[in-house]
Design an enzyme around this catalytic site. Sequence first.
Site, PDB file in Angstrom:
ATOM      1  N   CYS A   1     -39.268   9.075  39.183  1.00 50.21           N
ATOM      2  CA  CYS A   1     -40.357   9.324  40.051  1.00 50.21           C
ATOM      3  C   CYS A   1     -41.553   8.600  39.352  1.00 50.21           C
ATOM      4  O   CYS A   1     -41.974   8.947  38.121  1.00 50.21           O
ATOM      5  CB  CYS A   1     -40.802  10.668  40.091  1.00 50.21           C
ATOM      6  SG  CYS A   1     -42.559  10.898  40.996  1.00 50.21           S
TER       7      CYS A   1
ATOM      8  N   CYS B   1     -42.470   3.698  44.402  1.00 53.30           N
ATOM      9  CA  CYS B   1     -42.203   4.845  44.742  1.00 53.30           C
ATOM     10  C   CYS B   1     -40.779   4.949  45.038  1.00 53.30           C
ATOM     11  O   CYS B   1     -40.204   4.161  45.853  1.00 53.30           O
ATOM     12  CB  CYS B   1     -42.993   5.359  45.777  1.00 53.30           C
ATOM     13  SG  CYS B   1     -42.456   7.125  46.447  1.00 53.30           S
TER      14      CYS B   1
HETATM   15  N1  DGL Z   1     -40.810   9.494  44.224  1.00 55.97           N
HETATM   16  C1  DGL Z   1     -42.087   9.706  43.862  1.00 55.97           C
HETATM   17  C2  DGL Z   1     -42.411   8.436  43.340  1.00 55.97           C
HETATM   18  O1  DGL Z   1     -41.747   7.584  42.777  1.00 55.97           O
HETATM   19  C3  DGL Z   1     -43.287  10.309  44.530  1.00 55.97           C
HETATM   20  C4  DGL Z   1     -43.312  10.786  46.029  1.00 55.97           C
HETATM   21  C5  DGL Z   1     -44.427  12.030  46.087  1.00 55.97           C
HETATM   22  O2  DGL Z   1     -43.898  13.239  45.563  1.00 55.97           O
HETATM   23  O3  DGL Z   1     -45.529  11.678  46.323  1.00 55.97           O
HETATM   24  O4  DGL Z   1     -43.559   8.119  42.903  1.00 55.97           O
END
Ligand code: DGL
Length: 274
Positions: free
Chosen positions: A78, A190
């Site tokens: 993330c 993301c």
């Molecule tokens: N998958 C997450 C990232 O790489 C974030 C998504 C979220 O929870 O806003 O930033």
Amino acid sequence: MNIRRQPPSILVFDSGIGGLSVYNEIYKKMPNLHYIYAFDNEMFPYGDKSTEFLIDRVNSVIEAITKSYSISLAVIACNTASTICLPSLRANFPFPIVGVVPAIKPASQITQNKCIGLLATKATIQRAYTTNLINEFAKNCTVNLLGLSELALIAENKLQGIAVDMQQLRYLLKPWLCLTTVPDTIVLGCTHYPFIKEELQIIFPKATFIDSGHAIAFRVYNLLNAQYDANKIFRSDRENIVLSTTYNQYVQKLIPKLVNYNLIKYQSINILGV
Ligand code: DGL
């Protein structure tokens, strides 16, 4: 006496399904490892949470997981969490922690028109970590930043079978469609976004999209090789596990889909037990 060492459990963590794009790359490279995919759906999305909250939350969730499972390496799949939580996680836990941050460096190496786009959550766009990456690796490029709160949910919905609304997507990306020089290289900052790459490619047909999944798989492979003899001990007959911080209808529908990722056994994380 020949003691058979337990294969290491690799934890891959995200706020939602985004981390599956990273897990997938790691799994393809090392299918014999034992995996735990954990997601904090109770607090999804991370993109609108404060830095203090996220540091505390991610540390608490990882701690709760370590109470029940033995982890050899964790991947914070993330960008929103990695760009802020890595120092505290590395201070708190004894195993290697691999973070995922926007692939600015490779993008700066392949762009032809020296115009890069970084698509990420609003939080990732605002981080000092991201500014430093740009200053260090993309000084000679124009970097257009676009922080969107909606895209992660659009990706979650797509995995649940809800088609992407192309009109809405086009509207969200409008700021870049009006640019005089449109980025030829777009960083998916993301981990949710690789799931909607197809749709993004329709809107930016000439752009090359870059995410960090492949590079992270290599990093994990190298770290594990340094610790263990990867080819010999990485054979697990245990079922891979899915964990979430809350169980709801969404998770109920998601679980059968995760079998395609060889994530078989579902359990919930008891974060209150920390
Ligand atoms: N998958 C997450 C990232 O790489 C974030 C998504 C979220 O929870 O806003 O930033």
